[in-house]
Design an enzyme around this catalytic site. Structure first.
Site, mmCIF file in Angstrom:
data_model
loop_
_atom_site.group_PDB
_atom_site.id
_atom_site.type_symbol
_atom_site.label_atom_id
_atom_site.label_comp_id
_atom_site.label_asym_id
_atom_site.label_seq_id
_atom_site.Cartn_x
_atom_site.Cartn_y
_atom_site.Cartn_z
ATOM 1 N N GLU A 42 12.334 -36.875 -41.349
ATOM 2 C CA GLU A 42 11.299 -37.155 -42.346
ATOM 3 C C GLU A 42 11.985 -37.491 -43.680
ATOM 4 O O GLU A 42 13.031 -36.922 -43.994
ATOM 5 C CB GLU A 42 10.406 -35.925 -42.544
ATOM 6 C CG GLU A 42 9.213 -36.196 -43.462
ATOM 7 C CD GLU A 42 8.382 -34.948 -43.768
ATOM 8 O OE1 GLU A 42 8.931 -33.829 -43.768
ATOM 9 O OE2 GLU A 42 7.179 -35.109 -44.043
ATOM 10 N N LYS A 115 1.627 -38.983 -40.781
ATOM 11 C CA LYS A 115 1.573 -37.509 -40.845
ATOM 12 C C LYS A 115 0.165 -37.038 -41.187
ATOM 13 O O LYS A 115 -0.414 -37.468 -42.192
ATOM 14 C CB LYS A 115 2.565 -37.026 -41.900
ATOM 15 C CG LYS A 115 2.698 -35.507 -41.985
ATOM 16 C CD LYS A 115 3.672 -35.139 -43.104
ATOM 17 C CE LYS A 115 4.023 -33.676 -43.098
ATOM 18 N NZ LYS A 115 4.990 -33.338 -44.169
ATOM 19 N N CYS A 155 7.044 -32.787 -39.243
ATOM 20 C CA CYS A 155 7.301 -31.597 -40.057
ATOM 21 C C CYS A 155 6.192 -30.538 -40.008
ATOM 22 O O CYS A 155 6.056 -29.827 -39.027
ATOM 23 C CB CYS A 155 7.621 -32.045 -41.482
ATOM 24 S SG CYS A 155 8.634 -30.839 -42.390
#
Ligand SMILES: O=C(O)CCC(=O)C(=O)O
Length: 266
Positions: A42, A115, A155
């Site tokens: 990321e 995301k 993440c």
């Protein structure tokens, strides 16, 4: 048939050209080690001094130096390149979409995941609020790779097991990340291994791992975990490459001997 995959660990800086040069070197190293699929972390393309710095380098989908680099490298090396996250321009001029783009070995665009869960954390003098500069995604990202389906996540998504369940059975979960040192030390490995065990699949996590120019310290520990929950390879800190094999026969063996996925009731 077994396939080698690799996770790239970086300590990204505010300079996009510097980060591209580092990614170029490490991805070439992974390909030379035989990796068919390579995952960047990321924020690999930019970890700004301020969170808003990424807005200035955000690219429209399909054009810009970050995407040109990834497409060209995937084609040259003949690999699946999963581009961690890069900032894509959003409809809000003050925010980006934190996006994973996938390139096929022909250098063609082969998948996208934005995301969904945006990180928020505040403890002592550490504070993060991604929703100030990022527009959340809405859609699942599942990709067809030579060894089966690949589920995409980023993440903080790791903390939401329902996202992974919603993907349906996958052979591999990829998770580019920039976990903080504080939360990573406490939760990173246990959450990754839980996702591998409960979904009986491989998990490949590419992390940021060190002290960044913006003063943020990230946890690192990029790793490949097998469907039994065993950590097959790991890099604690610093730039580098983690490689390992996806073995579909091993995965099938785990699923047959412990048919937990078939025993789901909801
Ligand atoms: O969930 C965490 O502890 C860290 C998440 C994070 O750093 C991120 O999503 O960027």
């Amino acid at each position: 048939m077994r396939h080698t995959v690799a996770a790239i660990q970086m300590i990204s800086s505010p300079s996009v050209p510097d980060n591209i040069a580092t990614a170029d070197r490490l991805v070439r190293h992974a390909a030379a080690a035989g990796a068919l699929l390579v995952l960047l972390p990321e924020y690999w393309a930019i970890m700004g001094i301020n969170d808003a710095d990424k807005v200035a380098v955000a690219e429209p989908l399909g054009q810009g130096p970050i995407q040109d680099f990834m497409a060209g490298l995937a084609k040259e090396l003949g690999i699946w390149l999963i581009g961690g996250t890069l900032p894509l321009a959003s409809s809000d001029p003050l925010k980006v979409v934190n996006t994973t783009l996938v390139y096929s070995p022909q250098g063609e665009s082969a998948g996208r995941y934005d995301k969904i869960h945006l990180f928020g954390f505040s403890q002592g003098n550490e504070s993060y609020n991604e929703s100030k500069t990022i527009v959340p995604g809405k859609n699942l990202g599942v990709l067809d790779a030579p060894f089966g389906k690949v589920g995409m996540s980023v993440c903080y998504d790791l903390r939401f097991p329902e996202l992974f369940r919603a993907m349906g059975p996958v052979s591999l979960i990829v998770l580019p990340a920039a976990f903080t040192y504080t939360t990573g030390q406490a939760h990173w490995e246990i959450l990754l291994r839980a996702r591998a065990i409960e979904n009986q699949c491989y998990v490949l996590a590419a992390a940021q791992g060190g002290m960044h120019p913006n003063g943020r310290r990230t946890w690192g520990h990029s790793m490949l975990i097998d469907p039994w929950g065993t950590v097959k390879s790991v890099l604690a800190e610093g730039e580098g490459v983690v490689t390992g094999e996806i073995d579909p026969a091993f995965m099938e063996g785990v699923r047959q001997s412990l048919p937990a996925l078939k025993h789901r009731t909801m």
